[in-house]
Write a protein that holds these residues in place. Structure first.
Motif, PDB file in Angstrom:
ATOM      1  N   ALA A 251       0.840  -1.205   0.000  1.00  0.00           N
ATOM      2  CA  ALA A 251       0.000   0.000   0.000  1.00  0.00           C
ATOM      3  C   ALA A 251       0.874   1.253   0.000  1.00  0.00           C
ATOM      4  O   ALA A 251       0.625   2.222  -0.734  1.00  0.00           O
ATOM      5  CB  ALA A 251      -0.930  -0.006   1.193  1.00  0.00           C
ATOM      6  N   ALA A 252       1.928   1.243   0.825  1.00  0.00           N
ATOM      7  CA  ALA A 252       2.831   2.400   0.884  1.00  0.00           C
ATOM      8  C   ALA A 252       3.567   2.565  -0.450  1.00  0.00           C
ATOM      9  O   ALA A 252       3.740   3.680  -0.950  1.00  0.00           O
ATOM     10  CB  ALA A 252       3.824   2.237   2.032  1.00  0.00           C
ATOM     11  N   GLY A 253       4.008   1.468  -1.026  1.00  0.00           N
ATOM     12  CA  GLY A 253       4.704   1.529  -2.328  1.00  0.00           C
ATOM     13  C   GLY A 253       3.789   2.052  -3.418  1.00  0.00           C
ATOM     14  O   GLY A 253       4.187   2.864  -4.260  1.00  0.00           O
ATOM     15  N   SER A 254       2.548   1.584  -3.399  1.00  0.00           N
ATOM     16  CA  SER A 254       1.581   2.061  -4.393  1.00  0.00           C
ATOM     17  C   SER A 254       1.309   3.548  -4.218  1.00  0.00           C
ATOM     18  O   SER A 254       1.247   4.309  -5.187  1.00  0.00           O
ATOM     19  CB  SER A 254       0.297   1.257  -4.268  1.00  0.00           C
ATOM     20  OG  SER A 254      -0.691   1.784  -5.124  1.00  0.00           O
ATOM     21  N   GLY A 255       1.179   3.980  -2.964  1.00  0.00           N
ATOM     22  CA  GLY A 255       0.950   5.409  -2.695  1.00  0.00           C
ATOM     23  C   GLY A 255       2.163   6.241  -3.116  1.00  0.00           C
ATOM     24  O   GLY A 255       2.018   7.324  -3.703  1.00  0.00           O
TER      25      GLY A 255
ATOM     26  N   THR B 137       2.281   6.497  -6.872  1.00  0.00           N
ATOM     27  CA  THR B 137       1.294   7.468  -7.350  1.00  0.00           C
ATOM     28  C   THR B 137       1.776   8.895  -7.102  1.00  0.00           C
ATOM     29  O   THR B 137       1.663   9.770  -7.979  1.00  0.00           O
ATOM     30  CB  THR B 137      -0.070   7.223  -6.671  1.00  0.00           C
ATOM     31  OG1 THR B 137      -0.477   5.877  -6.915  1.00  0.00           O
ATOM     32  CG2 THR B 137      -1.123   8.171  -7.179  1.00  0.00           C
ATOM     33  N   ALA B 138       2.335   9.135  -5.909  1.00  0.00           N
ATOM     34  CA  ALA B 138       2.837  10.480  -5.592  1.00  0.00           C
ATOM     35  C   ALA B 138       3.979  10.856  -6.527  1.00  0.00           C
ATOM     36  O   ALA B 138       4.078  12.005  -7.011  1.00  0.00           O
ATOM     37  CB  ALA B 138       3.281  10.540  -4.133  1.00  0.00           C
TER      38      ALA B 138
ATOM     39  N   ARG C 101       4.265  13.957  -9.117  1.00  0.00           N
ATOM     40  CA  ARG C 101       5.409  14.886  -9.144  1.00  0.00           C
ATOM     41  C   ARG C 101       6.049  14.918 -10.535  1.00  0.00           C
ATOM     42  O   ARG C 101       6.395  15.976 -11.056  1.00  0.00           O
ATOM     43  CB  ARG C 101       6.457  14.465  -8.100  1.00  0.00           C
ATOM     44  CG  ARG C 101       6.081  14.852  -6.698  1.00  0.00           C
ATOM     45  CD  ARG C 101       7.177  14.539  -5.700  1.00  0.00           C
ATOM     46  NE  ARG C 101       8.468  15.035  -6.146  1.00  0.00           N
ATOM     47  CZ  ARG C 101       9.624  14.526  -5.761  1.00  0.00           C
ATOM     48  NH1 ARG C 101       9.670  13.517  -4.938  1.00  0.00           N
ATOM     49  NH2 ARG C 101      10.739  15.026  -6.206  1.00  0.00           N
ATOM     50  N   TYR C 102       6.215  13.740 -11.128  1.00  0.00           N
ATOM     51  CA  TYR C 102       6.820  13.672 -12.459  1.00  0.00           C
ATOM     52  C   TYR C 102       5.950  14.394 -13.481  1.00  0.00           C
ATOM     53  O   TYR C 102       6.447  15.133 -14.324  1.00  0.00           O
ATOM     54  CB  TYR C 102       7.034  12.209 -12.860  1.00  0.00           C
ATOM     55  CG  TYR C 102       7.604  12.063 -14.248  1.00  0.00           C
ATOM     56  CD1 TYR C 102       8.934  12.361 -14.495  1.00  0.00           C
ATOM     57  CD2 TYR C 102       6.811  11.653 -15.318  1.00  0.00           C
ATOM     58  CE1 TYR C 102       9.457  12.237 -15.769  1.00  0.00           C
ATOM     59  CE2 TYR C 102       7.326  11.540 -16.586  1.00  0.00           C
ATOM     60  CZ  TYR C 102       8.653  11.829 -16.812  1.00  0.00           C
ATOM     61  OH  TYR C 102       9.166  11.720 -18.078  1.00  0.00           O
ATOM     62  N   THR C 103       4.646  14.203 -13.394  1.00  0.00           N
ATOM     63  CA  THR C 103       3.727  14.874 -14.308  1.00  0.00           C
ATOM     64  C   THR C 103       3.829  16.386 -14.138  1.00  0.00           C
ATOM     65  O   THR C 103       3.841  17.141 -15.116  1.00  0.00           O
ATOM     66  CB  THR C 103       2.280  14.402 -14.065  1.00  0.00           C
ATOM     67  OG1 THR C 103       2.225  12.981 -14.213  1.00  0.00           O
ATOM     68  CG2 THR C 103       1.318  15.051 -15.023  1.00  0.00           C
TER      69      THR C 103
END
Length: 180
Positions: free
Chosen positions: A28-32, A35-36, A40-42
């Motif tokens: 869950a932490a890795g997925s979050g 996503t974050a 940031r990249y976007t």
């Protein structure tokens, strides 16, 4: 017999349960985090694209300004060359008028010389009738004066044209080499 839920509950008791909870939490932490990072990249890509677009716009504006400056300079130079040409034509017209005045003066001088030659022949009829020395000297004077005037007129015309061409060339060169 044990149901499937009871089997899973039995497996999750003890250290295995903690490991499974840690694994689910890590996922869950890795997925979050993933996503974050994607957000940031976007955002970074959007900033880079915006900066690139601004740079392109600035370059386009600089190009337009440079082209406009070159066009203005070309127009200024062409106007200056045309002005120099017009001035040269005015000076050539003035030189032609001066040459016409000089021709009129030459014609008056020839008329006066011929009148003097006739007067000399009339004053000394014996010299004019049979003596080649009397009329020849006056005729020679008139002829030499006429030749001198004709040659002076030709040289003056050449000198006027050369002077006008040189001055026009000099003005055009000065205008074209002066950067404003």
């Amino acid at each position: 017999m044990m149901t499937a839920g009871e089997k899973v509950a039995g497996l999750l008791l003890g250290w295995r349960g903690y490991a499974a909870a840690a694994l689910v939490g890590a996922l869950a932490a890795g997925s979050g985090a993933w996503t974050a990072q994607a957000w940031r990249y976007t955002a970074q890509v959007a900033e880079v694209r915006a900066a690139h677009a601004q740079e392109r716009d600035a370059q386009a504006q600089a190009t337009v300004a440079a082209v406009e400056a070159v066009r203005n300079e070309e127009w200024r130079r062409m106007a200056a060359v045309e002005k120099a040409r017009d001035d040269a034509q005015k000076q050539a017209s003035a030189a032609a008028a001066d040459a016409a005045g000089a021709r009129d003066e030459r014609d008056r001088l020839r008329t006066r010389t011929n009148a003097l030659a006739r007067a000399a022949a009339a004053e000394h009829p014996r010299l004019a009738d049979g003596s080649p020395s009397g009329t020849t000297a006056v005729d020679l004077l008139a002829y030499m004066l006429g030749r001198a005037v004709d040659r002076a007129e030709a040289l003056a015309g050449v000198a006027d044209r050369a002077r006008l061409a040189g001055l026009t060339c000099e003005r055009s060169y000065d205008v074209l080499t002066t950067v404003k």
